[in-house]
Every structure is written in structure tokens, then in C-alpha cells.
Design a protein around this motif. Structure first.
Motif, mmCIF file in Angstrom:
data_model
loop_
_atom_site.group_PDB
_atom_site.id
_atom_site.type_symbol
_atom_site.label_atom_id
_atom_site.label_comp_id
_atom_site.label_asym_id
_atom_site.label_seq_id
_atom_site.Cartn_x
_atom_site.Cartn_y
_atom_site.Cartn_z
ATOM 1 N N MET A 196 0.842 -1.192 0.000
ATOM 2 C CA MET A 196 0.000 0.000 0.000
ATOM 3 C C MET A 196 0.882 1.249 0.000
ATOM 4 N N PRO A 197 0.655 2.178 -0.951
ATOM 5 C CA PRO A 197 1.466 3.404 -0.951
ATOM 6 C C PRO A 197 1.178 4.250 0.279
ATOM 7 N N ALA A 198 2.105 5.121 0.588
ATOM 8 C CA ALA A 198 1.927 5.988 1.756
ATOM 9 C C ALA A 198 0.714 6.897 1.581
ATOM 10 N N PHE A 199 0.370 7.206 0.322
ATOM 11 C CA PHE A 199 -0.765 8.091 0.038
ATOM 12 C C PHE A 199 -1.435 7.583 -1.226
ATOM 13 N N ASP A 200 -2.688 7.149 -1.132
ATOM 14 C CA ASP A 200 -3.353 6.524 -2.282
ATOM 15 C C ASP A 200 -4.422 7.405 -2.910
ATOM 16 N N ALA A 201 -4.479 8.685 -2.521
ATOM 17 C CA ALA A 201 -5.487 9.584 -3.076
ATOM 18 C C ALA A 201 -4.887 10.528 -4.108
ATOM 19 N N THR A 202 -3.813 10.083 -4.756
ATOM 20 C CA THR A 202 -3.217 10.915 -5.808
ATOM 21 C C THR A 202 -4.137 11.007 -7.023
ATOM 22 N N HIS A 203 -4.963 9.961 -7.239
ATOM 23 C CA HIS A 203 -5.871 9.920 -8.376
ATOM 24 C C HIS A 203 -7.309 9.743 -7.885
ATOM 25 N N PRO A 204 -8.303 10.169 -8.681
ATOM 26 C CA PRO A 204 -9.695 9.900 -8.306
ATOM 27 C C PRO A 204 -9.918 8.396 -8.172
ATOM 28 N N PRO A 205 -10.838 7.958 -7.290
ATOM 29 C CA PRO A 205 -10.868 6.547 -6.909
ATOM 30 C C PRO A 205 -11.726 5.625 -7.756
ATOM 31 N N LEU A 206 -12.633 6.148 -8.578
ATOM 32 C CA LEU A 206 -13.634 5.256 -9.156
ATOM 33 C C LEU A 206 -13.030 4.244 -10.126
ATOM 34 N N TYR A 207 -12.134 4.691 -10.994
ATOM 35 C CA TYR A 207 -11.546 3.752 -11.957
ATOM 36 C C TYR A 207 -10.669 2.734 -11.234
ATOM 37 N N THR A 208 -9.959 3.171 -10.201
ATOM 38 C CA THR A 208 -9.190 2.233 -9.380
ATOM 39 C C THR A 208 -10.108 1.184 -8.773
ATOM 40 N N ALA A 209 -11.259 1.640 -8.259
ATOM 41 C CA ALA A 209 -12.211 0.713 -7.649
ATOM 42 C C ALA A 209 -12.769 -0.260 -8.685
ATOM 43 N N LEU A 210 -13.019 0.221 -9.896
ATOM 44 C CA LEU A 210 -13.517 -0.656 -10.960
ATOM 45 C C LEU A 210 -12.498 -1.748 -11.278
ATOM 46 N N ILE A 211 -11.243 -1.369 -11.435
ATOM 47 C CA ILE A 211 -10.199 -2.352 -11.711
ATOM 48 C C ILE A 211 -10.093 -3.350 -10.564
ATOM 49 N N ALA A 212 -10.094 -2.836 -9.330
ATOM 50 C CA ALA A 212 -9.979 -3.713 -8.169
ATOM 51 C C ALA A 212 -11.148 -4.694 -8.107
ATOM 52 N N ALA A 213 -12.364 -4.227 -8.424
ATOM 53 C CA ALA A 213 -13.534 -5.104 -8.388
ATOM 54 C C ALA A 213 -13.418 -6.220 -9.421
ATOM 55 N N VAL A 214 -12.973 -5.881 -10.626
ATOM 56 C CA VAL A 214 -12.859 -6.890 -11.683
ATOM 57 C C VAL A 214 -11.736 -7.871 -11.369
ATOM 58 N N LEU A 215 -10.571 -7.362 -10.978
ATOM 59 C CA LEU A 215 -9.455 -8.250 -10.645
ATOM 60 C C LEU A 215 -9.823 -9.144 -9.457
ATOM 61 N N GLY A 216 -10.510 -8.560 -8.475
ATOM 62 C CA GLY A 216 -10.915 -9.339 -7.309
ATOM 63 C C GLY A 216 -11.931 -10.413 -7.669
ATOM 64 N N LEU A 217 -12.834 -10.091 -8.591
ATOM 65 C CA LEU A 217 -13.833 -11.062 -9.024
ATOM 66 C C LEU A 217 -13.176 -12.280 -9.665
ATOM 67 N N PHE A 218 -12.165 -12.021 -10.488
ATOM 68 C CA PHE A 218 -11.478 -13.118 -11.177
ATOM 69 C C PHE A 218 -10.284 -13.658 -10.379
ATOM 70 N N ARG A 219 -9.979 -12.996 -9.270
ATOM 71 C CA ARG A 219 -8.889 -13.419 -8.388
ATOM 72 C C ARG A 219 -7.580 -13.600 -9.156
ATOM 73 N N SER A 220 -7.318 -12.626 -10.000
ATOM 74 C CA SER A 220 -6.114 -12.680 -10.828
ATOM 75 C C SER A 220 -5.673 -11.264 -11.153
ATOM 76 N N PRO A 221 -4.356 -11.002 -11.192
ATOM 77 C CA PRO A 221 -3.878 -9.663 -11.579
ATOM 78 C C PRO A 221 -3.898 -9.431 -13.086
ATOM 79 N N ASN A 222 -4.323 -10.423 -13.852
ATOM 80 C CA ASN A 222 -4.385 -10.269 -15.313
ATOM 81 C C ASN A 222 -5.391 -9.169 -15.667
ATOM 82 N N PRO A 223 -4.960 -8.098 -16.346
ATOM 83 C CA PRO A 223 -5.874 -6.989 -16.632
ATOM 84 C C PRO A 223 -6.832 -7.252 -17.792
#
Length: 402
Positions: free
Chosen positions: A64-91
Motif C-alpha cells: 500500500m502506498p503511503a498516500f493513495d489519493a493521488t488519483h480519483p478513486p472510481l476507476y481504481t475501484a472498478l479495476i480492483a472489483a474486476v481483478l478481485g472477481l477473477f482473483r487474478s492480476p491479469n488486466p
């Protein structure tokens, strides 16, 4: 069944068939380009933004970076949701979803066009958007553009749907969606101010006050929750992202070579001064830009004017090849010319006011902040609508004189 309903049902079925067909066309083109993009390793050439790395840290797959609010969160959350759903870091699943969103955006262009234009011209605009090289090209990038364009078009479809409707809670709900758009692309944050002026001009002050007041109530809910989260997490106010000052200074030049060097020079300067905190870096470079503008107003004005012209340039910069620059340059000259004809034909229709507002707003924002071809992508669907309208106007003029 009432016989009067039969033509209506026929039109609805015809519209659905067209939407399915144009969605399929757009999806096939985007999936095809995704395959080429992956096969050619183009992701290594064009790179990706920080969102993918942040998503992996949110999932616990990376530090986890020291500060994770450098970018708006929604697209990060979308990526995290999809990667988490498939349980794989494959984008790849994220990119496949973006192909679906990109194809869905084409259907939204048809629906917005049906409100702004006639049905036939709206369909031409949708096919144009399906074929548009910029909308296709940015689909397989791990960047916010494709997701934001889809969200933005839903927002504008809502604005047009409520344009002549009585004010209600639906205006607040639309504002919530607009706030989510901001959490995808923070540059959209101040659009309601321009929308207010557009509605004022088109429908009067009271309608503008009412519409934007209700919109604003919803607008602050998502951004307020994100701000509260950051306040709790870091003890500081971060309404959208912590990189605004950095982005401002990084792009406040017309020198292409300087733009390439500047991020490294900025990092070295901040390190030399002992500024390691992301927010403090942003604040430092924000102040530095303001100091430059105060001390050199003419030079700052030239930069802003030059960035305005660069934002609307028809040609590309590197790393694109010479033939790409020529092809896209010719394409955009045609699009811009037809769009100007279409804008002239639509200029007296008040319902176009929100569209003119977003053109002016994004041009103004990117005349100050960082300017790049991909930052014009949110306007691309509206350019397709205007170009289709311009082509239709020229066709009608030709038929009258034939």
C-alpha cells in the motif's frame, strides 16, 4: 391492441434492432483492436496510469502506498472489483469490460442524437462513433477515458431527459451520477458552473438556479464521501485527487521537449527541497505556477492561448508514427469542418446548450492544466454528432440546388 400502438411498437423494434447492430459493430472493432494491441505489445509502448497499481494495493496484492489519493478513486475501484472477481492480476477482463463500455457508448450516442437531431442523423452519428479511431484506440488502455466517456454520456442523456421536465428528486439523482463522474475524472468537477450559465441562457435564471441547485445536492454526495474518507485516513482535505498542482505545473509549457523533461526535473527539485509528501508537492508546484503567472502575465497568457490551440490540433504527437499523424490529421480536419457546419445548423436550438457548455469547459480546463489528445476524448462523441449533423445539412443543401 390499439392500432395506433402498432406503428409505435414498430419504431421501437426498429430502434432496438439498430442499437443491437451498432453495438455489435462497435464491440467487434474494439475487441479486434484489443487483440492487435495485446499481440503487438502496444501497452508497453504507450504505458498505463497509476490506477492499476493502486487497485492491486487495495486488494492487498502489492504494498500500500503511503498516500493513495493521488488519483480519483472510481476507476481504481472498478479495476480492483474486476481483478478481485477473477482473483487474478491479469488486466484482460478489465480491458474486455472496456470494450463492452465502449460499444455501449455508441448506443448512448444514438439515444442522445435522437434527442438532439432527427433519428436518421442520430444513427449516422452512432455508426460514426462506432468507427471513430480515437474511441477505438483508447479502449484497450488502462486509463480512465473509456469508462469516463460511458459515464459522461449517461449523464448527458439524463440532462436532456430532464431538460423540459419539472424539477424533482431525479435532478438530485442525476447530480449523484455527475459526482461519480468526477470521481472517475476529477477535471469534470466544475462543469455545473458552466451548465448553470448554459441553462440560464437557454431557459432563464430561475430554471438554472433550480436545476443546478438540485444537481449540486447530489453532486457533493460522492465527492463528499471520498473527501471524508481521506480526512479520516490522512487527516487532510483531499476532495478529488492530490495531484492537481503537479499536473498544473507539469503541463504549463508549450515546449514539447520541456514537457518530456519536466516530470523528472520536478521530482529532482522536490527531492532537493526535501518535499516528499504528495500533497505538499502538489501545493508547492501549484504555488510555483501561480507565481510564474503573476510575475510573467504575458508569457502565461501566451501559454494558455497556445494550449487552447494545441487542445484542438488535428494532428498527433509522438510516439505515434508519421502515417498515423497524417491519417488522423486528415480525419480530424474533415470532422472539424463538418462539425462546424453542424454547430451552425444547431446553434439556435436551446437544448444543445449543455453540449456547448462542456466544449467550452473542457477547452478552458485543458488550456490551463495538462493538454493531451486523450483529454479531448470526452468531446469525441459530440464531435461525431455534430459531424453527422453537418454532413446531413450539406446533403440537404446539395439536394436543394440539384
Amino acid at each position: 391492441m390499439d392500432s395506433a400502438q402498432v406503428p409505435i411498437l414498430g419504431r421501437l423494434n426498429d430502434r432496438r434492432r439498430f442499437e443491437v447492430a451498432v453495438f455489435a459493430l462497435a464491440a467487434a472493432l474494439r475487441l479486434g483492436f484489443l487483440a492487435v494491441f495485446q499481440w503487438k505489445g502496444m501497452g508497453d509502448v504507450y504505458g498505463r496510469d497509476l490506477y492499476y497499481n493502486l487497485a492491486q494495493s487495495w486488494l492487498g496484492w502489492a504494498p500500500m502506498p503511503a498516500f493513495d489519493a493521488t488519483h480519483p478513486p472510481l476507476y481504481t475501484a472498478l479495476i480492483a472489483a474486476v481483478l478481485g472477481l477473477f482473483r487474478s492480476p491479469n488486466p484482460l477482463p478489465v480491458l474486455l469490460l472496456q470494450c463492452v463500455l465502449g460499444a455501449g457508448s455508441v448506443v448512448l450516442v444514438a439515444r442522445i442524437g435522437a434527442r438532439l437531431l432527427d433519428e436518421k442523423t442520430a444513427r449516422v452519428a452512432a455508426v460514426w462513433a462506432a468507427l471513430d479511431p480515437a474511441l477505438i484506440f483508447f479502449t484497450p488502455h488502462l486509463q480512465t477515458e473509456t469508462t469516463f466517456v460511458a459515464m459522461e454520456l449517461i449523464f448527458f442523456l439524463g440532462v436532456l431527459a430532464l431538460w423540459d421536465e419539472p424539477l424533482s428528486s431525479r435532478n438530485v439523482a442525476l447530480g449523484v451520477w455527475g459526482g461519480l463522474c468526477v470521481l472517475c475524472r476529477s477535471m469534470f468537477a466544475a462543469y455545473p458552473a458552466f451548465l448553470f450559465l448554459a441553462i440560464w441562457r437557454a431557459k432563464g435564471a430561475w430554471r438554472a438556479f433550480g436545476f443546478c441547485a438540485l444537481l449540486g445536492l447530489g453532486w457533493v454526495i460522492p465527492t463528499g464521501l471520498w473527501t471524508a474518507r481521506n480526512l479520516f485516513q490522512y487527516g487532510r482535505l483531499v476532495p478529488m485527487s492530490g495531484q492537481m498542482g503537479w499536473t498544473l505545473y507539469e503541463g504549463f509549457t508549450l515546449d514539447r521537449e520541456e514537457i518530456r523533461r519536466r516530470p523528472y526535473e520536478m521530482d529532482a527539485e522536490a527531492t532537493r527541497l526535501g518535499i516528499t509528501d504528495s500533497l505538499e508537492r502538489g501545493a508547492y508546484f501549484f504555488s510555483k505556477t501561480l507565481d510564474f503567472a503573476r510575475n510573467n502575465p504575458l508569457a502565461a497568457g501566451r501559454i494558455v492561448l497556445g494550449k487552447t490551440l494545441l487542445y484542438w490540433r488535428p494532428w498527433l504527437y509522438d510516439p505515434y508514427t508519421l502515417w498515423q499523424r497524417w491519417c488522423l490529421g486528415i480525419y480530424y480536419v474533415i470532422v472539424f469542418a463538418l462539425a462546424l457546419v453542424g454547430a451552425s445548423a444547431a446553434r439556435t436550438r436551446g437544448i444543445w446548450a449543455p453540449v456547448w457548455a462542456v466544449f467550452i469547459y473542457l477547452t478552458a480546463v485543458h488550456s490551463i492544466f495538462f493538454t493531451s489528445l486523450r483529454y479531448r476524448l470526452p468531446l469525441e462523441p459530440f464531435l461525431c454528432l455534430l459531424a453527422a449533423s453537418g454532413a446531413a445539412a450539406l446533403r440537404r443543401a446539395w439536394e436543394r440546388h440539384a
